[in-house]
Design a protein around this motif. Structure first.
Motif, PDB file in Angstrom:
ATOM      1  N   ASN A  78      -8.178  18.739  77.639  1.00  0.00           N
ATOM      2  CA  ASN A  78      -9.374  18.560  76.579  1.00  0.00           C
ATOM      3  C   ASN A  78      -9.617  17.295  76.161  1.00  0.00           C
ATOM      4  N   PHE A 107     -18.576  16.751  71.278  1.00  0.00           N
ATOM      5  CA  PHE A 107     -18.733  17.589  73.066  1.00  0.00           C
ATOM      6  C   PHE A 107     -17.284  17.641  72.908  1.00  0.00           C
ATOM      7  N   GLU A 108     -17.034  18.323  73.524  1.00  0.00           N
ATOM      8  CA  GLU A 108     -16.037  18.960  74.405  1.00  0.00           C
ATOM      9  C   GLU A 108     -15.892  19.994  75.506  1.00  0.00           C
ATOM     10  N   VAL A 109     -15.117  19.186  76.527  1.00  0.00           N
ATOM     11  CA  VAL A 109     -14.825  19.564  77.752  1.00  0.00           C
ATOM     12  C   VAL A 109     -13.191  19.743  78.108  1.00  0.00           C
ATOM     13  N   THR A 113     -16.736  23.965  77.835  1.00  0.00           N
ATOM     14  CA  THR A 113     -17.494  23.253  77.022  1.00  0.00           C
ATOM     15  C   THR A 113     -17.692  23.497  75.839  1.00  0.00           C
ATOM     16  N   SER A 114     -17.656  22.723  75.112  1.00  0.00           N
ATOM     17  CA  SER A 114     -18.574  23.796  73.550  1.00  0.00           C
ATOM     18  C   SER A 114     -18.672  21.907  72.532  1.00  0.00           C
ATOM     19  N   SER A 124     -20.913  26.867  72.754  1.00  0.00           N
ATOM     20  CA  SER A 124     -19.761  26.877  73.840  1.00  0.00           C
ATOM     21  C   SER A 124     -20.222  27.904  74.686  1.00  0.00           C
TER      22      SER A 124
END
Length: 176
Positions: free
Chosen positions: A12, A23-25, A93-94, A108
């Motif tokens: 992550n 932002f997260e992927v 993703t989120s 997300s």
């Protein structure tokens, strides 16, 4: 029979976009091994003039018993095995954005794939076993999308943190 086990793995990355946005992927996956299932060990073989089975050269419902590999054992006889597997892989993703006064927005999206051999094959819920479909001598041909496959999933949510009453703080200060 062997004990089933699942290996889970993930990677992550988080990146801040300004002071209030995140932002997260990430990649999330799992692999399950030694899952239980049923295999019909006495499935009628396919006969042809080039490859006769016990004298039969055609495939009809009348000669199913004649085409069985083990004569004297009924077709539909199953054996329990722990030789099956399943896999799950996803891209997740989120984005989280903090608004003013305790309000937070979260969006997300997940793109995933779940593959296995025995899912959705007419399993009996009281046995918790899946059955291999089609060619019983080649369980890999039954590998495909599982019952839990959800290719795309999007979620949007709002969170509001209720502020604490100011009277409570004043009451605590008076007591100290």
């Amino acid at each position: 029979l062997r004990d089933a086990y699942t290996q889970q793995y993930s990677l992550n990355i988080q990146y801040g976009l300004g002071r209030n946005t995140l932002f997260e992927v990430g990649y999330v996956g799992s692999a399950s091994t030694h899952l239980t299932g049923e295999l019909e060990f006495n499935q009628a073989l396919l006969a042809s003039p080039e490859r006769p089975v016990n004298g039969a050269t055609t495939n009809t419902t009348q000669n199913v018993v004649q085409r069985l590999p083990f004569q004297g054992i009924a077709s539909g006889s199953y054996i329990d095995l722990t030789a099956f597997s399943a896999a799950y892989n996803s891209l997740q993703t989120s984005i989280t954005h903090r608004l003013s006064h305790g309000l937070e927005f979260l969006g997300s999206y997940t793109w995933s794939k779940e593959l296995n051999v025995t899912s959705d094959s007419g399993a009996l819920s009281n046995f918790e076993l899946g059955f291999v479909t089609n060619d019983q001598t080649n369980p890999r041909q039954a590998r495909g999308l599982g019952a839990f496959d959800r290719a795309s999933r999007g979620v949007v949510s709002l969170v509001y943190n209720v502020p604490r009453p100011t009277m409570q703080r004043a009451w605590v200060r008076q007591r100290l």
